[in-house]
Every structure is written in structure tokens, then in C-alpha cells.
Motif scaffolding. Structure first.
Motif: not given
Ligand SMILES: Cc1cc2nc3c(=O)[nH]c(=O)nc-3n(C[C@H](O)[C@H](O)[C@H](O)COP(=O)(O)OP(=O)(O)OC[C@H]3O[C@@H](n4cnc5c(N)ncnc54)[C@H](O)[C@@H]3O)c2cc1C
Length: 379
Positions: A216-243
Motif C-alpha cells: 500500500e505504501e509502495a503504491f502511494n509513493k508511486f502515485r504521488i511521485q508520478k502525480e496520478i491523482s484520479g479517483e481509485l476503485h476496484s482494488k485488487a491485490s494478489a501475487m504473481i509467480p516470478v522465477s
């Protein structure tokens, strides 16, 4: 007794089930959720070339066509790759899965929703829908996603370095509907953040990071840094296999396909196209086992082509993860000077790096400017 139990009604499981049913086999798909495709944990971006090669039916689920990508280094050096024709497609992922379900059913596959696999012992598949229920089947296909129970039962070990954690929202705002944006930076250790437009006024905005990062912190940091200010909805959180590809995805009468078998591109986390490609190999292996007694253990060998691409994706990911921010900025600058954007416009392939890796190695300018990147492709 059923011939095959498929655990999981995602793209990999449904494609496997459809192909087996088309060969006249008795197939049952078990899905723990009541509705196929939901909850939706995906950005739904697939390559136009992969969709065309696999002849995917995208009628009524195509949301947007993408002409290119803008990829930003930590200090915003940009690599822009664009084509005259659509290079990628944004799909309604839940709708896509529902279409695959219809096709599997039409081919003759049976489906049991609200039915969770608990255990497998030999030919007995233990289910949670009714207390103590079990189902007999000769072969079990584990298409049960990143947290696969089948993989766990097979005793295949993975560790936390093999996954990234993601957080994604739909965001209202103003977007260039022709371009996907990819951002590398401190906010996304071990992966990246993305903006995938559905239209000029809505995008799927997300971020992936190594397990353990506060997402959550990482996402907020990204949004602030890149000035993505629109309204957010449809939250989804999951893992991805990366190997790198797993050494083996078959044991006894169980086979893994899709995310459960790590058939996911380590560069981007995309698993729809590769998962469906692996499903074709899986279905063929199982059908040959029934028809010609070919051992199921051939599955690993049959996956060679898929694994070759997965291994290249892993090498690229490994290389990128080894670059600290300043080095990545420099690499981006040199890549632009070496003509990488133009090269990718001509030769790039989102799914199959083997298609362009060889040609890249023959470019002297790239050897001069980005030798470490080329060595990573060769290693
Ligand atoms: C945030 C995010 C964005 C992504 N974006 C993209 C993208 O843009 N493009 C792309 O190609 N890929 C993307 N991916 C990856 C893609 O979503 C997966 O690779 C793909 O869904 C894998 O398909 P699958 O059929 O293997 O598994 P899944 O789609 O995960 O399906 C597995 C199914 O198994 C069921 N299941 C699990 N356990 C059990 C059990 N014990 N019993 C019964 N059923 C069970 C689940 O409910 C699920 O329906 C993204 C992933 C994430 C998390």
C-alpha cells in the motif's frame, strides 16, 4: 470414475478442459468460487500476436487496443516503442474467462463451481463442497493458480523470492489510450508499476514488488511521485509467480499448468498467453497418455518450447533486478542511443524473446553500448 479432474477454472484450466473434452475425454473442472472470472485480479493486457496465434475469441471482451509502450527508468529516461498496428490488447478478463467456460462446456467438460480441492490421494480427489465428498479420477490437472494446492500436495517447493506482491486499482483521469506506461523505481523493488489504459478516461493502475514490501505504501509513493491523482476503485491485490521455469511440473498422476506451474513471464508477470500455450501442451500430453499410454512424465519435455521462452524472460528479469537505479538510468540512456526503441518497433515480441534475442545479438551498436544486457540474454 472421471478421466481427468481439472482444478481451477482460470484460462489455463478451462483451455485444458476444453481440449480434452474435444478429444472425447470425460473431464470435470472444480472451481472454488461461485462465479468464474471473479474476483478479478488481472490487468488483462495480452499481445496482439499471441491472441492471433492462439486464435483467441475476443468478441465483446476487447476493451482497448494498444499501439505501444512508454517505459520509464527511475529517473524518467523514457524508452518509447510504438507500432502502426495494435501491438497489445486490453481485455475484460472476467468476461474472457466466462467465454472460455462456455467453450469448455460446449465441448463437453463438466463444471463444479463452489467446490474446493482439499487433497489428492492416488485417484481420489477430496473436495470441500459437501462434507467428506471425494471424486475418482485417473489424472489431476492443477490449474489452481499462484497459491496452488495441487503443487503443494505434489510436494514441489517454492520460496518467497519466487513471487511478487501486486496491488491494482482502476483509476479515473486523463490517459493516452494508445500507450501502456511502465515505471521502474524505488517504489517497486524487484518489479515495476504500470498504467494500462481502458480508454482516455480510465486506466488499470498497479504496482508489483518483492514479497515483504509494504504494498500500500509502495503504491502511494508511486502515485504521488508520478502525480496520478484520479479517483481509485476496484482494488485488487494478489501475487504473481516470478522465477525461472520450475524443473518439473508433473508427478505421478498430477500435472501443473498456468500460474500453478509458473507458466508466467518473469519480465511482466503476464500469464494469460503462456498459460494457454502450456494448456495445449498439457492437454496433448494427457490425451496421449490415455490413447497411446505415453507416460505423463513426458510433460516436462513437451514443455521445452514454453520453458525456453520462460527462461529468457527470467534472464531479462534477473538482469533488471541486478541494476540499481543509477545504473538503470544509464542503461536506458544507452539503449536509446543504441536504437533499442526502433529495434523493438521492428522486431519486439511481448511473449517470445527468442524471436528477437538472436537478432539483437547481431547489432554491433548494441554490443558497444549495452553489452551487459546482451550478455544477460546469452548467459
Ligand atoms: C495484478 C495482476 C495483474 C496481471 N496482469 C496481467 C496481464 O495484464 N496480462 C497477463 O497475461 N497476465 C496478467 N496477470 C497474470 C494472470 O492473471 C495469470 O497469469 C492468469 O490468471 C493465470 O491463469 P491460471 O488459469 O493459471 O490461474 P488463475 O486465473 O489464477 O485461475 C486459477 C483458478 O483456480 C481456482 N482455485 C484455486 N485454488 C483452488 C482449489 N483448491 N480448488 C478449486 N479451485 C481453486 C481459483 O479460484 C481460480 O479461479 C496479472 C496478475 C495480477 C495479480
Amino acid at each position: 470414475m472421471t478421466n481427468v479432474s481439472v482444478v481451477g477454472a482460470g484460462p489455463a484450466g478451462l483451455e485444458t478442459a476444453k481440449l480434452l473434452a474435444m478429444q472425447g475425454m470425460d473431464v470435470t473442472v472444480f472451481e472454488e468460487h461461485p462465479v468464474v472470472g471473479e474476483p478479478e485480479n488481472c490487468s488483462g493486457l495480452i499481445s496482439a500476436s499471441g491472441a492471433s496465434e492462439l486464435k483467441l475469441d475476443l468478441d465483446k471482451v476487447l476493451v482497448n487496443s494498444i499501439m505501444g509502450a512508454r517505459i520509464f527508468s527511475p529517473d524518467d529516461v523514457m524508452i518509447e516503442v510504438k507500432r502502426e498496428k495494435p501491438v497489445a490488447l486490453v481485455i475484460d478478463r472476467a468476461g474472457f474467462d466466462k467465454k472460455l467456460l462456455d467453450k469448455a462446456k460446449k465441448a463437453g467438460a463438466k463444471t463444479r463451481l463452489n467446490t474446493k480441492l482439499r487433497n489428492i490421494r492416488g485417484e481420489s480427489v477430496f473436495l470441500e463442497s459437501k462434507r467428506g465428498e471425494f471424486h475418482k479420477s485417473s489424472v489431476v490437472v492443477g490449474a489452481d493458480g499462484v497459491n496452488s494446492t495441487v503443487r503443494h500436495i505434489m510436494g514441489l517447493k517454492t520460496n518467497k523470492e519466487n513471487y511478487v506482491h501486486t496491488l491494482q486499482f482502476k483509476c479515473d483521469g486523463s490517459f493516452d489510450k494508445n500507450f501502456v506506461e511502465v515505471y521502474f523505481g524505488n517504489f517497486a523493488p524487484g518489479f515495476f508499476a504500470w498504467v494500462i489504459p481502458e480508454s482516455e478516461s480510465r486506466a488499470r493502475v498497479g504496482l508489483g514488488a518483492r514479497l515483504g514490501a509494504n504494498i500500500e505504501e509502495a503504491f502511494n509513493k508511486f502515485r504521488i511521485q508520478k502525480e496520478i491523482s484520479g479517483e481509485l476503485h476496484s482494488k485488487a491485490s494478489a501475487m504473481i509467480p516470478v522465477s525461472q521455469p520450475l524443473k518439473s511440473v508433473v508427478k505421478g498422476n498430477s500435472l501443473l499448468v498456468g500460474d500453478s506451474g509458473f507458466h508466467t513471464k518473469a519480465t511482466t508477470g503476464g500469464g494469460i498467453i503462456l498459460g494457454i500455450q502450456a494448456a495445449k501442451v498439457c492437454a496433448e500430453t494427457v490425451a496421449n497418455n490415455f490413447k497411446h499410454k505415453t507416460p505423463l512424465s513426458r510433460y516436462d519435455k513437451n514443455l521445452d518450447q514454453v520453458n525456453k521462452e520462460l527462461a529468457l524472460h527470467w534472464r531479462i528479469r534477473n538482469y533488471l533486478n541486478g541494476l540499481e537505479n543509477k545504473k538503470m538510468d544509464k542503461m536506458f540512456e544507452k539503449a536509446v542511443r543504441a536504437g533499442l526503441p526502433e529495434f523493438l518497433e521492428e522486431e519486439g515480441d511481448m511473449d517470445k524473446p527468442s524471436r528477437f534475442a538472436g537478432k539483437m545479438l547481431k547489432k554491433p551498436k548494441m554490443w558497444l553500448l549495452i553489452p551487459s544486457a546482451l550478455r544477460a540474454l546469452m548467459s
